[in-house]
Design an enzyme around this catalytic site. Structure first.
Site, PDB file in Angstrom:
ATOM      1  N   HIS A 135       1.045  -1.094   0.231  1.00  0.00           N
ATOM      2  CA  HIS A 135       0.012   0.114  -0.077  1.00  0.00           C
ATOM      3  C   HIS A 135       0.794   1.220   0.201  1.00  0.00           C
ATOM      4  CE1 HIS A 135      -2.984   3.061   1.852  1.00  0.00           C
ATOM      5  NE2 HIS A 135      -3.787   2.064   1.214  1.00  0.00           N
ATOM      6  N   ASP A 212       2.845  -4.938   8.259  1.00  0.00           N
ATOM      7  CA  ASP A 212       1.781  -4.186   8.005  1.00  0.00           C
ATOM      8  C   ASP A 212       0.579  -4.889   7.948  1.00  0.00           C
ATOM      9  OD1 ASP A 212      -0.356  -2.756   7.208  1.00  0.00           O
ATOM     10  OD2 ASP A 212       0.563  -1.883   5.190  1.00  0.00           O
ATOM     11  N   GLN A 215      -4.607  -5.240   7.229  1.00  0.00           N
ATOM     12  CA  GLN A 215      -5.650  -5.724   6.496  1.00  0.00           C
ATOM     13  C   GLN A 215      -5.623  -7.216   7.080  1.00  0.00           C
ATOM     14  OE1 GLN A 215      -7.898  -4.989   4.463  1.00  0.00           O
ATOM     15  NE2 GLN A 215      -7.150  -2.805   3.499  1.00  0.00           N
ATOM     16  N   LYS A 238     -10.335  -0.316  10.186  1.00  0.00           N
ATOM     17  CA  LYS A 238     -10.383  -1.367   9.492  1.00  0.00           C
ATOM     18  C   LYS A 238     -11.040  -2.565  10.160  1.00  0.00           C
ATOM     19  CE  LYS A 238      -7.098   0.365   6.021  1.00  0.00           C
ATOM     20  NZ  LYS A 238      -7.558   0.611   4.606  1.00  0.00           N
ATOM     21  N   CYS A 378      -4.555   2.604  -3.839  1.00  0.00           N
ATOM     22  CA  CYS A 378      -3.274   3.158  -3.299  1.00  0.00           C
ATOM     23  C   CYS A 378      -2.450   2.245  -3.438  1.00  0.00           C
ATOM     24  CB  CYS A 378      -3.626   3.411  -1.817  1.00  0.00           C
ATOM     25  SG  CYS A 378      -4.654   4.634  -1.508  1.00  0.00           S
TER      26      CYS A 378
HETATM   27  C1  LIG Z   1      -2.491  -2.591   3.451  1.00  0.00           C
HETATM   28  C2  LIG Z   1      -2.467  -1.465   4.008  1.00  0.00           C
HETATM   29  N1  LIG Z   1      -1.634  -0.724   4.655  1.00  0.00           N
HETATM   30  C3  LIG Z   1      -1.895   0.619   5.242  1.00  0.00           C
HETATM   31  C4  LIG Z   1      -3.048   1.044   5.004  1.00  0.00           C
HETATM   32  C5  LIG Z   1      -3.352   2.499   5.636  1.00  0.00           C
HETATM   33  O1  LIG Z   1      -4.061   2.478   6.783  1.00  0.00           O
HETATM   34  P1  LIG Z   1      -4.630   3.908   7.284  1.00  0.00           P
HETATM   35  O2  LIG Z   1      -5.238   4.552   5.986  1.00  0.00           O
HETATM   36  O3  LIG Z   1      -5.759   3.554   8.271  1.00  0.00           O
HETATM   37  O4  LIG Z   1      -3.615   4.448   7.758  1.00  0.00           O
HETATM   38  C6  LIG Z   1      -4.287   0.441   4.391  1.00  0.00           C
HETATM   39  C7  LIG Z   1      -5.432   1.103   4.100  1.00  0.00           C
HETATM   40  O5  LIG Z   1      -5.821   2.097   3.747  1.00  0.00           O
HETATM   41  C8  LIG Z   1      -3.983  -0.903   3.823  1.00  0.00           C
HETATM   42  O6  LIG Z   1      -5.004  -1.764   3.262  1.00  0.00           O
END
Ligand SMILES: Cc1ncc(COP(=O)(O)O)c(C=O)c1O
Ligand SMILES: Cc1ncc(COP(=O)(O)O)c(C=O)c1O
Lengths: 421, 135, 421, 135
Positions: A135, A212, A215, A238, A378
C-alpha cells in the site's frame, strides 16, 4: 510495566458462530433505505453498536483528560486509556502494553518508524526491502527516507499469481538490508504472505521486520510473539473500530532506539533550553492530548472481534471470498487477480471485466446498493506490475453473506447489459 | 437514484464520434487522471480561428469517453473564443450542482453525473485537454 | 476550489444567552453522581449532545470511506467530510477551504510546519522566535528543527504580569527571523497576546507567523484574514469537539511550500519508482484514511459554538474568570499568576497557595467534585520564568457557573483546613 | 470516596521525622519527578550493614513528604537487606492495588493513595531514592 498474560489466540474455536445474528450488531444495515451490500470493508469496516456506544458513553459520562489530572474523571480517563492499551496488547499478544503505542493510524505508525527508527540509522548504500504489493502507506515513507539517506529501496517482486517471488529477491537477507517492511495481507489481491518464514530468516540475519497488519489484524489471529516481528502497525477503522486511531507495536529495544515523530505535550520529562528529555515509552511517542474516546472505541472493537473469534472470522471471510470467486469466474470476461481458488486468501477479491472500466462497474453496482471499490487502491506499484491502471474490488467481512454475493453478481451482469455493445 | 447512464451517453460510448488518429491535427493536448489511470488526448485543427476539427483518442470509463465524444461534436465549427466560452460554462455548471440548465442542451445528458463529484474529473478530462489545446 | 463567503464573526451579538440552559446540553453534568464542577476545560472541554450524536449517527447510518468510492455511502462520506472542512474554514474565516488541513491535533499541525515548512528552509544562523509562555507542543518541535538545522531558537521574554515583553525581544523582527510561532492565549496565565500588532510588524518584514489557537479558537472570535497569520493550529477536543482531530490553517502559498509530514494513501497522485507526485493541497497533508467521524464531530462543535456566539462565550468566560479572580484573591496566601483583574484575560486562572503543594489542592478539590489541574501544564519554560515548578489551574468554559466558583472557594478553604498547620 | 489524607499522613506532613541536613550521611541519592518538579534527597548512614540513620530533605506535596518521613521511620534500624526487601514489598503493594495488607502496618496509611495512580510517584519517590542509596 503492565504485563499481559492471557494469550490472544488461545481460545478454542467453538463449533459455529451465528453470523446472521452478528450482522444485526451493525446498525447501518438496518438504517439504510436500500439494502446495503457493503463490500468495501478493506477500505474501512462498518461499526457494531458496542463500539459506537462505547464512544458515545465515554463522551456522555466519563470524559476527562488523560494522564494529567488528579480528580476522579481524569483519573478514570487515564486508567481506562491504559486499560485500552492493555486490551490492544493482548489482542496482538504483545509481551507488554508498553510496547503498544497509540497512533493516528497505520499510516502514521509507518511514518514514525521510517523517520524515527530508519532515518537516523540508514547510511548510503543501505537497503530497505518491501514488496511490490505494498500500500502507498507502506511504500512512500520508505521511498522518502531512502532517498534522503542515500539508501536503496528494494522491492520483492511478485509471481503471476500475486505471491511474493522470494527467489527473485536477491539480497533480501543480505548484509546491506536494514529493514524489511511488508504487508501481511494484500489489500488488492487478498494474498496472505508467508511472514513466519520471512521473519525467521530475517532474524537469523538480524534484520528487523515491520509488518503492515492493516488488512490482517481484524481478520485472522495475529500474534507478534509467534510472528517475532520487530514492528507491527494497524488501524482501528479497518477492524470495526473508530476513525483516527491506530497502533504501533514495537519490541521494547526497537522502540527505545526510535526517535519520536511528533514532539509536544505529554512526551517529555524535562524541557531544557538546549535539549529535552523524553518520557518513557510508550508516552514518548504520544505527543499531544491522548485520544481517549478513540482508544476506548478501539479496545471495544478488539473485544468484540475477540469474542467472535478470529479463527471463525478468518474462516467465514475465506468462505465468502471463495464463493464469490466461483461466482465471478463463471461470468464471461472476468479476470480475478491474485491467488486462485485453491490457495488460502483473505476476503479480498480484485477483478476486471474485459471491455468495461472499473469505474463503470462500481458506479452501476453502487446504484444497486452494492458497495465495491474501483481504482488503484493506493497500490500503484502493484498496478504497474499487473499492467493495469485499476481494478474493481469486492472485500468481504464476517458481516457479509451470500446475498451480498448474489447482489454483486447481478450488478456485474447489469453492467454488462447496460454497457455491453 | 438517477442513473448516470443516460441513453445519449451510452450511444456516444458505443459509437464515439471523432475518435481516432490525431496525426493530422494542428495541436494535441493530453489530459490524465493519475488516480484512475485514464488518459485522453484531444487534437484540434483550426482554420481562421474556427475549429474545423476536434478529435480524441485514449482510454477511460464510459463517462469519460462519452464526454470526449460529445465535446467533439459540440465544439466542431465553433470559433476558438466560442469553444473557450463553452468550456467555461461547462466547468461552471459542474461546480454549481444546483444550477439547472446546461450550457447547451446536448450536455443535459451529464445532468445526473453532476451529482457524483467523484466522476467530475471523468467528464471534464477531455474538456480541460481541449482548453489547453486552445490556449 | 471551494470558496468560503460568510464571515465567521459577522453575527451581531444578541442581548443575552441563557447559559443555564446551555449547560444542559452537556450530558456529563447530568450523568455524574456527585455534582461535577469541571474547571479543567483548558485541558479538554466537555461535549454537548449535538456533537456526540453527530459522531454516533455517522457510524450508525452514514459511515463510509472518504474520497475513495463511487457508491452512495462513499460519495456522501466524501461530501460531508469536505463540508466539515468548509465549516471549519468558515469558523476561522479562511478564504478557501483548501487552506484547511485536518490533522490529528494542534500538536501534529505544529510538527508538520516545523518539519515540513521550517525544516527545508532553515539555514545555520537563522532564527525562530517563540515566547516564554508556549506550550511544549509549540516549543519542542521548534527546538528540534533549530538544533537539526543549526538555527537559533529565540524566546520573547515575559514581564512580571505575564505579558510579552516585546521591547526585550531584540531582533524579533530582524533579518535572521524566519518564523514567529506564538500562542494566542496562554494555557497557564490566560494572557491574550497582542497578535494583530505582532503580525502586522512581522508582515512588514515578511516574516511568517504561526498562531497556536488551541486555547483561543473556541473562546473568542478568531479570523485568520483579519489576523493575517500565515499558519494557525487548533484541536477539536478543546472546543467541545471529539478527540483525535485538529486543524492546520495555512495561506495557500505557504502550504504550497510545505513538505508533507506523513506519506501514504490519499496524498499522492502518481507513485514512481524514484520520486512521487503529491496530490493538491489540502489532500497532500492528509495521508491515510480520512477521519470522517472526527471531522463531522469537529464541524458540529464549530456550529454549536458559532450558534452561541464567540463574543458571548468570550464575555461569559471573562466574567467567570474575573469573579473567580476576586474570590481567590480574597483568600489568604493565594498568588494568582498572569494579568491582574483590570486586564482582559481568557477564562484561565493559575494560582498557588503559600505552603501548599498544587497536587494537594487539586486532590482535595477533586475529592469534593471540583476538577482543577495541578502541574506545569506542559509549560516548563514558563514555570522556569515564574520560578516555580507547578501551579493549580482553574479554567472556565461557558458551561460553568457561579456555583463552580463557590465550590472552588470551599475546596481551597478545605485544603487549608486539612493541611494547615 | 476515601480521602487520601489520613491522620497518620497529615501528622508526618506536619511533623516530619528525620528531615533535615544530610551532610553527615554516608550516601545520598536524589529522586525527582520532573512532571511536578518534586525533588527528594535521601541519605543513609550504615553501621555493619545496619541502617543507623535514614534522613531526607527536599520539596514535594504532602503525600511525598509524609511518605519520606514514614519511610525513614520504617527503615531505620533495619539491615540493608531488610530495607531492600521492604522497598520491594512497598513497590509490589502499589502495583497490585487489589492486595489488601501493606508490608508493615504503618504503611496502611497509604491504602487510599494506591487508588490514585497519578499519586503513586509522589509516594514512591523517596523509596526509590533510598533503594538507589542502598544499591
Ligand atoms: C495494506 C494497508 N496498509 C496500510 C493502510 C493504511 O491504513 P490507514 O489509512 O488507516 O492509515 C491500508 C489502508 O488504507 C492498507 O490496506
Ligand atoms: C496553548 C496550547 N497549545 C497546544 C496544545 C496542544 O494541543 P493538543 O494536545 O490537542 O495537540 C495545547 C493543549 O494541550 C495548548 O494548551
Amino acid at each position: 510495566m503492565a504485563r499481559v498474560s492471557a494469550k490472544a489466540t488461545s481460545v478454542a474455536p467453538p463449533d459455529s458462530v451465528d453470523f446472521d445474528a452478528i450482522r444485526k450488531d451493525f446498525p447501518i444495515f438496518n438504517n439504510s433505505a436500500q439494502t446495503l451490500h457493503y463490500l468495501d470493508s478493506a477500505a474501512s469496516s462498518q461499526k457494531p453498536d458496542c463500539v459506537i456506544d462505547t464512544i458515545a458513553d465515554c463522551y456522555r459520562s466519563h470524559y476527562g483528560p488523560v494522564h494529567r489530572g488528579l480528580y476522579p474523571l481524569a483519573e478514570s480517563a487515564s486508567e481506562s486509556y491504559e486499560k485500552a492499551r492493555q486490551t490492544l496488547a493482548q489482542f496482538i499478544n504483545a509481551p507488554s502494553s508498553d510496547e503498544v503505542v497509540f497512533t493516528r493510524s497505520a499510516t502514521e505508525a509507518i511514518n514514525l518508524i521510517a523517520s524515527g527508527w530508519a532515518g537516523p540509522r540508514l547510511r548510503a548504500g543501505d537497503e530497505i526491502w518491501l514488496s511490490q504489493m505494498e500500500h502507498h502507506s507502506n511504500f512512500l515513507p520508505w521511498q522518502r527516507v531512502c532517498r534522503d539517506r542515500g539508501a536503496s529501496l528494494r522491492v520483492i517482486p511478485l509471481d503471476s499469481s500475486g505471491q511474493l517471488n522470494l527467489e527473485k529477491a536477491v539480497g533480501l537477507f543480505g548484509s546491506k538490508t536494514r529493514l524489511i517492511a511488508i504487508t501481511q495481507v494484500s489489500n488488492v489481491l487478498g494474498t496472505i504472505n508467508p511472514l513466519e518464514a520471512i521473519i525467521n530468516q530475517a532474524s537469523r540475519h538480524s534484520i528487523p521486520v515491520l509488518v503492515d497488519a492493516a488488512q490482517s489484524v481484524g481478520h485472522m489471529p495475529v500474534d507478534v510473539q509467534s510472528l517475532n516481528c520487530d514492528f507491527l502497525v494497524a488501524s482501528a477503522h479497518k477492524m470495526c473500530g473508530p476513525n483516527g486511531i491506530g497502533i504501533l507495536y514495537g519490541k521494547k529495544e526497537r522502540l527505545m532506539e526510535t526517535e519520536p515523530l511528533l514532539l509536544g505535550g505529554g512526551m517529555v520529562d524535562q524541557v531544557q533550553s538546549e535539549n529535552s528529555l523524553w518520557a518513557d515509552i510508550p508516552a514518548r511517542f504520544e505527543a499531544g492530548s491522548p485520544n481517549l474516546a478513540g482508544a476506548l472505541g478501539f479496545a471495544a472493537a478488539a473485544d468484540y472481534i475477540q469474542k467472535i473469534g478470529r479463527h471463525q472470522i478468518e474462516q467465514r471471510e475465506q468462505d465468502l471470498a471463495a464463493s464469490a470467486f466461483e461466482v465471478l469466474s463463471g461470468i464471461d470476461g472476468v479476470t480475478i487477480y491474485g491467488p486462485d481458488n485453491s490457495q488460502k486468501r483473505s476476503g479480498i477479491l480484485s477483478f476486471n471485466i474485459e471491455g468495461f472500466h472499473p469505474h463503470d462497474i462500481a458506479q452501476i453496482a453502487g446504484e444497486r446498493g452494492v458497495a465495491i471499490r474501483a481504482g488503484h487502491h493506493c497500490c500503484q506499484p502493484l498496478m504497474q506490475h499487473l499492467g493495469i491502471s485499476s481494478t474493481a474490488r469486492a472485500s468481504f467481512s464476517f458481516y457479509n453473506n451470500q446475498e451480498d454475493i448474489t447482489a454483486l453478481e447481478s450488478a456485474i451482469l447489469e453492467t454488462k447489459k447496460i454497457l455491453g455493445a | 437514484m438517477d442513473s448516470v447512464y443516460r441513453a445519449v451517453l451510452l450511444d456516444h460510448f458505443h459509437n464515439p464520434r471523432n475518435k481516432g488518429d490525431l496525426d493530422a491535427m494542428d495541436r494535441v493536448k493530453r489530459g490524465s487522471n493519475p488516480r484512475c489511470g485514464d488518459e485522453i488526448e484531444v487534437g484540434i485543427k483550426t482554420d481562421k480561428k474556427v475549429l474545423e476539427s476536434v478529435k480524441f483518442r485514449g482510454r477511460g470509463c464510459s463517462i469519460c469517453l462519452a464526454s470526449a465524444s460529445i465535446m467533439s461534436e459540440c465544439t466542431t465549427g465553433l470559433t476558438v473564443r466560442q469553444a473557450q466560452d463553452l468550456i467555461r460554462q461547462m466547468l461552471a455548471w459542474f461546480d454549481d450542482t444546483q444550477a439547472d440548465a446546461p450550457p447547451v442542451t446536448t450536455l443535459a445528458a451529464f445532468g445526473a453525473v453532476r451529482q457524483h463529484p467523484a466522476r467530475k474529473k471523468c467528464v471534464l478530462l477531455a474538456w480541460i485537454a481541449l482548453d489547453e489545446a486552445l490556449a
